[in-house]
Every structure is written in structure tokens, then in C-alpha cells.
Design a protein around this motif. Structure first.
Motif, PDB file in Angstrom:
ATOM      1  N   ASP A 257       7.362 -32.643 -29.481  1.00  0.00           N
ATOM      2  CA  ASP A 257       6.383 -32.126 -30.704  1.00  0.00           C
ATOM      3  C   ASP A 257       6.153 -32.903 -31.107  1.00  0.00           C
ATOM      4  OD1 ASP A 257       8.521 -33.651 -32.144  1.00  0.00           O
ATOM      5  OD2 ASP A 257       9.615 -32.066 -33.180  1.00  0.00           O
ATOM      6  N   TRP A 258       5.256 -34.078 -30.661  1.00  0.00           N
ATOM      7  CA  TRP A 258       4.711 -35.131 -30.816  1.00  0.00           C
ATOM      8  C   TRP A 258       3.462 -35.769 -30.303  1.00  0.00           C
ATOM      9  CZ3 TRP A 258       4.707 -35.697 -35.748  1.00  0.00           C
ATOM     10  CH2 TRP A 258       4.111 -36.766 -36.500  1.00  0.00           C
TER      11      TRP A 258
ATOM     12  N   LEU B  45      -2.019 -37.386 -38.534  1.00  0.00           N
ATOM     13  CA  LEU B  45      -0.392 -37.668 -38.237  1.00  0.00           C
ATOM     14  C   LEU B  45       0.374 -38.457 -37.740  1.00  0.00           C
ATOM     15  CD1 LEU B  45       1.152 -34.275 -37.670  1.00  0.00           C
ATOM     16  CD2 LEU B  45       0.755 -35.054 -35.327  1.00  0.00           C
ATOM     17  N   GLN B  46      -0.001 -39.016 -37.595  1.00  0.00           N
ATOM     18  CA  GLN B  46       0.852 -40.883 -37.473  1.00  0.00           C
ATOM     19  C   GLN B  46       1.132 -41.354 -38.850  1.00  0.00           C
ATOM     20  OE1 GLN B  46      -0.251 -42.251 -33.466  1.00  0.00           O
ATOM     21  NE2 GLN B  46       0.513 -40.870 -32.119  1.00  0.00           N
TER      22      GLN B  46
ATOM     23  N   LEU C 261       0.349 -32.803 -41.541  1.00  0.00           N
ATOM     24  CA  LEU C 261       2.392 -32.671 -41.961  1.00  0.00           C
ATOM     25  C   LEU C 261       1.973 -31.695 -41.942  1.00  0.00           C
ATOM     26  CD1 LEU C 261       3.615 -36.112 -42.978  1.00  0.00           C
ATOM     27  CD2 LEU C 261       3.998 -35.509 -40.403  1.00  0.00           C
TER      28      LEU C 261
ATOM     29  N   TRP D 169       1.210 -29.141 -38.727  1.00  0.00           N
ATOM     30  CA  TRP D 169       2.164 -29.600 -37.758  1.00  0.00           C
ATOM     31  C   TRP D 169       3.218 -29.149 -37.777  1.00  0.00           C
ATOM     32  CZ3 TRP D 169       6.551 -32.365 -38.211  1.00  0.00           C
ATOM     33  CH2 TRP D 169       6.965 -32.688 -36.980  1.00  0.00           C
ATOM     34  N   ARG D 170       3.460 -28.970 -38.778  1.00  0.00           N
ATOM     35  CA  ARG D 170       4.779 -28.659 -39.624  1.00  0.00           C
ATOM     36  C   ARG D 170       5.355 -27.082 -38.981  1.00  0.00           C
ATOM     37  NH1 ARG D 170       6.510 -30.364 -44.283  1.00  0.00           N
ATOM     38  NH2 ARG D 170       6.406 -32.736 -43.421  1.00  0.00           N
TER      39      ARG D 170
ATOM     40  N   GLU E  78      10.560 -34.950 -30.189  1.00  0.00           N
ATOM     41  CA  GLU E  78      10.269 -36.711 -30.334  1.00  0.00           C
ATOM     42  C   GLU E  78       9.833 -37.753 -31.804  1.00  0.00           C
ATOM     43  OE1 GLU E  78       6.450 -36.264 -27.775  1.00  0.00           O
ATOM     44  OE2 GLU E  78       8.050 -35.798 -25.695  1.00  0.00           O
ATOM     45  N   SER E  79       9.181 -36.107 -32.102  1.00  0.00           N
ATOM     46  CA  SER E  79       8.647 -36.963 -33.654  1.00  0.00           C
ATOM     47  C   SER E  79       9.883 -37.273 -34.621  1.00  0.00           C
ATOM     48  CB  SER E  79       8.793 -35.450 -34.598  1.00  0.00           C
ATOM     49  OG  SER E  79       9.564 -34.654 -35.073  1.00  0.00           O
TER      50      SER E  79
ATOM     51  N   ASN F 166      10.695 -41.398 -34.193  1.00  0.00           N
ATOM     52  CA  ASN F 166       9.023 -41.388 -34.945  1.00  0.00           C
ATOM     53  C   ASN F 166       9.357 -43.363 -35.401  1.00  0.00           C
ATOM     54  OD1 ASN F 166       6.481 -42.177 -34.482  1.00  0.00           O
ATOM     55  ND2 ASN F 166       6.110 -41.257 -36.861  1.00  0.00           N
TER      56      ASN F 166
ATOM     57  N   THR G 146      10.565 -43.327 -26.132  1.00  0.00           N
ATOM     58  CA  THR G 146      10.592 -42.467 -27.479  1.00  0.00           C
ATOM     59  C   THR G 146      12.722 -42.257 -26.709  1.00  0.00           C
ATOM     60  OG1 THR G 146       8.466 -41.250 -28.330  1.00  0.00           O
ATOM     61  CG2 THR G 146      10.922 -40.114 -28.455  1.00  0.00           C
TER      62      THR G 146
END
Ligand code: ARG
Length: 574
Positions: A164-165, A218-219, A226, A229-230, A259-260, A263, A317
Motif C-alpha cells: 500500500d506504499w 505522499l511521503q 494522505l 491515499w486512504r 507496507e505504509s 514507514n 520495509t
């Protein structure tokens, strides 16, 4: 004794006798079920000791046999061939065992005395893409392994490592922004959405630029980005939940550790590895070169921890993931149910984590790989157009094939028919996936998986339903009924039923669900030989009918529990 794992118990006694005879601290002994007539179990320990003890194996076997105390459960053991120890269980013990275990919800399988805390990563699809046929195996195999471990008494923590990232989300979010009018918006077909974003990215320069900027946003944690993205993650998770529900797989939104999630830990991973002196800069990227990994030209292989542009990838990750589960969640074991092509990736991740001290002596980490699902042409399964098959379509097709099988069943109400079709269809797909050694590829065939004969769930479900109908006809309270083993087919069935704990144990210890499938199939076959030779409802002689009903009931319980450990249901009527 205990009515638990017979092979384990015999092995324990063999080792005890060996210690007594030779005084050596014995290695482990293996006692296996034997297919020879008149022999129930066999041990070949003496053969492996001949050289080190400087004695003929037959003599060692005879020494062990003369000190072996098994009288409570077996006849005196025999020495056979080059030095085998052969065991035959006493029928009176089998009678006691069968009688007692019919009242035990675990059917004789013990709870582990050494429980572990096990994190298991399974299913793990990618966001904004539909689950396809390739996700069947990690989902179904992972779920069966989780069930088996839980049944054994371990603490099992499933986690769904959603993709997801990362960079694709730049283009996905930009595309969402372009497409989305105001107000609520659903993605509809996730695959179409992904494909459209991809092709725009490849052809539209301006879009590609915006997408790259979006990744940075995003990062960097930009709020609007965000929230978009959600939205993508939520829509996808809803789709995954539908599949899990249909498959009866116990993964919920609480088990999502995408994966997020990792982070925030990535920078610390790099710092820790660097201060431990494990990293090197190679081509501008921060890398670790774990010992023993080389490419085809013999050069050391890097695990890239931070890319030259400062971004983090899949490997970073997974390092953060492992570190999180051992350090923060105190797990003892990590299992990864992921396709075989990622074997080297995991081997490298484990090596780096060991060097970093995140994976220590007391931990176990294992990649549980699996082979590919092949089409009838022997290649990875695809649609005619060469695209991957949506898992949702595959499951729907399974249920409708099963419904065809039940079409003429007017005795079942439409509601029941639907429920049964689902149990048969989903069961067939899962069982076909589980019944072969997971490391091998297998050919996907509707005809084979839905067949009422052979090693299929349909065969087992029918066998179980037939037994249930005999029991319903008898309509008898079996409390206090004793098992009597007069006929060889009765004894053979009691013996098969006594092997349930060892079959479950072998499937659990090796993370190999197919071992349980093979056992269930063999047991159902032994039951049908019993049923051919031994009348149940019309049995004659004192106590014989009751005894046979108990044997039938325990067979049904064994099939039901066994299949439930594989995530497959057993309708009472078919
Ligand atoms: N999302 C990945 C894929 O589709 C699988 C992730 C497996 N788990 C992991 N910890 N790397 O290939």
C-alpha cells in the motif's frame, strides 16, 4: 498412557530403552506408520546406529527390544529384516483409545507444551489491484497453517502485508484526482483503474510529472494526499474483505499491517544498520552485503536499504517489519507465506536481521514458499486473452460449478442448496490448493477438483455426510458405548483414527497441510472398506451395533475436525 500421538510415544520409549542398553545420550528416533500387514509402526533407529556402536543393527534392535517397555499399548516388538523394530498395537488398547477419544473434542491431539508466539504473514495483496488467481495460494495455505498452529496451542498473530506504499501511488492518486468529480466516489473495477493510471503515466508527460511530485507529497505526509491515499486503501481493503469472507479466511482489517505501517521505522533501520557497521554506499545507495549471497558472476549481492534518491523499497520495509515483530511485539517465530520466487529476498532479509541482532538465537524465521497454479496447458494460469484471472471470478465459478452438481437435488431447499454449493465449490478450490506438496506447482482443473472420487474435498464431504445420515437413522445415544474390534476392517479403522494426532502433528510441524489431506483421504477410504464389510445399522451380536456406530461417529468427527483445520466446511447433508 494418554491417547495422543502413538508414533511419538513409541519413539520416546525406544529412546529410553536405547539409553538403558547403551548408555549413550540418544539422538532422536523416528517411528513411522507402516503399511505392511500385521505391522502398525516401524522404527529404523538401530540401522543408523550400527556403525557408531560397531555392532550389527539386528543385534542393537534385539537389545532395544528386550528392554523396551510398551506392554500397555503394543505387543512385544519384533526385530525384522536388517534391523527394523516392528510394532503391533494391542487391539484392547485400540478399543480403549477409540472409546475414550470419541468424547474428546481434540480427538486425542495434545496441546503443545512449548507454545510460541508466531507472526504469520499471508495473503498480502497489493492495493488498487484486484486479487487474482496468484493470490489464492498465499491466502489459502497461510490460513490453513495459521489454523493448524492455533489448534496446536500456539499464539498466532496473522498479518496482512498489503502493498500500500511506494511510487505507484503517485500515479494512482493523480488519476483519482483527475477522475473524481465532487462527492463520494468508488473505484469500480480496481484493475481498470490501475490500468488507466498506468497508461496515462506512460503516455502523458505532464501526468507523469505530477505523479512524481505526488509521491513526494505522499511521503512528506501532505494531508490532502494522505486522505486520497486512504480512500484508495479503504476501497481496496473492502474488496479484499469480500474475498476473505467468501473464502472463509480469518483475515480482518485489524490484521492489516501494510507496507505504509512500517514507514515511520525506516530511517531508524538505516541508522541502526549503519551504526552497526553493516552498510556500504554503493552507487549512491545504502546497501548491506550479507555473507554468502552472490550473483551469477560471483559478485556479492546487495540488499538495498535506501535508494540513491533517498527512497525506501521493498527490502527496507521487510527489514523494518521483522525488526518490529521481534523487538516490539516479542514474537518468537516469523512465517512468511509468499511465492517461491522470493526465496532469495527472504534469505537475505533474514541474514541481515541476524547480523543486526533483530533475529536472535531464540527466534525462528521461515519463508514458506509455494509453487505456481498452472492452467491445463502447463503454464501459469491466465485468461484466454492472456490476462490474470480475477480471484473473485474464479470463486464465483467454483460455486456455480458446485451448484450444477446439486441441480437435481429437489430434497434440498433453495437456501440449503446455496449454502451447500458454496461449501462444495469453495472447499474444492481450497482443497485442490492444499492437497499437493505446497512447494510444487499444480494444474488447476475443475473436473478433477470437483470429482466425487479421489483425493478431493468433495469425496471427503460426501463420505462425511453419508456417515452423518447413518448416525441420524440410528438416532441413538452412544454415551457409555464401548468399541469392540472383532473384524479386521474394524481394527483397521480404529488404527487409522488413532493416527489423527500424528497426522495433524506432521502437518503442523512441517507447515505442510497436504499431510493432513493425505491422512483424511486415506481414513475415508479405510472407512468405506469397513462400511462394505461390516453392517452398521443391521449389525448383530451384543454391543456390535453400538461399537460400529461409535467407529462411524469418530470417523465423522475426524473428517470434520480435519477439514476445519484446513478451513473447509462439512455440510451435514449433501
Ligand atoms: N505484496 C507482495 C506481492 O504481491 C507480497 C508481500 C509478501 N510479504 C512480505 N513481507 N514481503 O508480491
Amino acid at each position: 498412557m494418554l491417547f495422543g500421538d502413538v508414533s511419538e510415544e513409541l519413539a520416546r520409549r525406544v529412546l529410553e530403552a536405547l539409553r538403558h542398553v547403551t548408555g549413550i545420550e540418544p539422538p532422536s528416533a523416528l517411528v513411522r506408520a507402516s503399511a505392511r500387514s500385521g505391522v502398525d509402526y516401524q522404527c529404523d533407529l538401530a540401522m543408523s546406529l550400527g556403525r557408531s556402536l560397531g555392532k550389527p543393527p539386528r543385534e542393537i534392535a534385539a537389545d532395544i527390544a528386550s528392554h523396551l517397555d510398551v506392554a500397555d499399548l503394543a505387543e512385544p516388538p519384533e526385530v525384522a529384516g536388517p534391523g527394523f523394530l516392528n510394532f503391533t498395537l494391542r487391539s484392547s488398547w485400540l478399543e480403549d483409545r477409540t472409546t475414550a477419544v470419541n468424547d474428546d473434542p481434540r480427538l486425542g491431539a495434545a496441546v503443545t507444551t512449548r507454545p510460541r508466539r508466531i507472526a504469520i504473514d499471508y495473503s498480502s495483496p497489493n492495493v488498487a489491484k484486484e486479487m487474482h488467481a496468484g493470490h489464492l495460494r498465499p491466502t489459502v495455505i497461510g490460513d490453513a497453517i495459521a489454523r493448524l498452529l492455533r489448534f496446536a496451542g500456539h499464539e498466532v498473530i496473522p498479518h496482512n502485508h498489503l502493498g500500500d506504499w511506494g511510487t505507484p501511488f503517485g500515479m494512482l492518486i493523480e488519476h483519482l484526482l483527475d477522475e473524481r468529480p465532487s462527492g463520494p466516489y468508488t473505484l469500480g473495477d480496481l484493475n481498470d483503474f490501475y490500468r488507466a493510471a498506468r497508461s496515462k503515466f506512460d503516455t502523458d508527460e505532464d501526468f507523469a510529472t505530477r505523479s512524481r511530485q505526488r509521491v513526494v507529497l505522499l511521503q512528506g505526509g501532505d494531508e490532502e494526499t494522505l486522505s486520497l491515499w486512504r480512500h484508495l486503501v479503504d476501497e481496496s481493503t473492502r474488496h479484499f474483505a469480500e474475498i476473505y469472507e467468501l473464502l472463509d479466511v480469518g483475515l480482518s482489517s485489524e490484521d492489516v499491517y501494510g507496507e505504509s505501517f512500517y514507514n515511520p521505522f525506516l530511517a531508524a533501520v538505516v541508522d541502526d544498520l549503519t551504526s552497526a557497521g553493516l552498510t556500504e554506499i554503493s552507487d549512491g545507495a545504502v546497501c548491506v552485503f550479507p555473507d554468502g549471497f552472490r550473483n551469477r558472476d560471483g559478485e556479492p549481492l546487495p540488499l538495498i536499504v535506501r535508494k540513491r534518491d533517498g527512497g525506501y523499497g521493498y527490502a527496507a520495509t521487510d527489514l523494518a517489519t521483522l525488526r518490529y515483530w521481534t523487538e516490539q511485539r516479542g514474537v518468537t517465530d516469523l512465517l512468511y507465506v509468499v511465492g517461491a520466487p522470493q526465496a532469495q529476498h527472504f534469505a537475505m532479509v533474514f541474514a541481515v536481521c541476524r547480523a543486526a541482532g533483530w533475529l536472535r538465537e531464540e527466534h525462528r524465521a521461515e519463508h514458506l514458499g509455494f509453487g505456481t497454479v498452472l492452467g491445463e496447458d502447463g503454464r501459469a494460469m491466465k485468461t484466454r486473452a492472456g490476462e490474470s484471472i480475477r480471484l473473485a471470478d474464479l470463486l464465483d465459478e467454483a460455486v456455480s460449478h458446485a451448484a450444477e452438481v446439486l441441480e437435481d437435488r429437489d430434497d434440498l431447499s433453495p437456501g440449503i442448496r446455496e449454502e451447500v454449493a458454496r461449501a462444495i465449490g469453495i472447499g474444492a478450490i481450497k482443497y485442490a490448493d492444499l492437497s499437493g506438496d505446497r512447494e510444487r506447482d499444480y494444474v488447476f482443473s475443475w473436473d478433477r477438483m470437483l470429482s466425487k472420487t479421489g483425493n478431493t474435498s468433495v469425496y471427503l464431504q460426501y463420505a462425511n455426510a453419508r456417515i452423518r445420515s447413518v448416525l441420524a437413522k440410528a438416532d441413538q445415544d452412544l454415551t457409555g458405548a464401548r468399541v469392540l474390534l472383532g473384524h479386521p476392517a474394524e481394527r483397521a479403522l480404529a488404527l487409522a483414527l488413532a493416527r489423527f494426532p500424528e497426522a495433524v502433528g506432521a502437518a503442523t510441524a512441517g507447515h505442510l497441510p497436504h499431510k493432513l489431506c493425505t491422512y483424511l483421504y486415506e481414513t475415508a477410504a479405510v472407512f468405506s472398506r469397513f462400511y462394505e464389510q461390516c453392517p452398521v445399522l443391521a449389525a448383530e451380536g451384543p454391543g456390535v451395533r453400538d461399537s460400529r456406530l461409535v467407529l462411524a461417529e469418530l470417523t465423522s468427527k475426524t473428517l470434520t475436525l480435519g477439514l476445519s483445520l484446513l478451513g473447509i466446511s462439512t455440510p451435514a447433508r449433501l
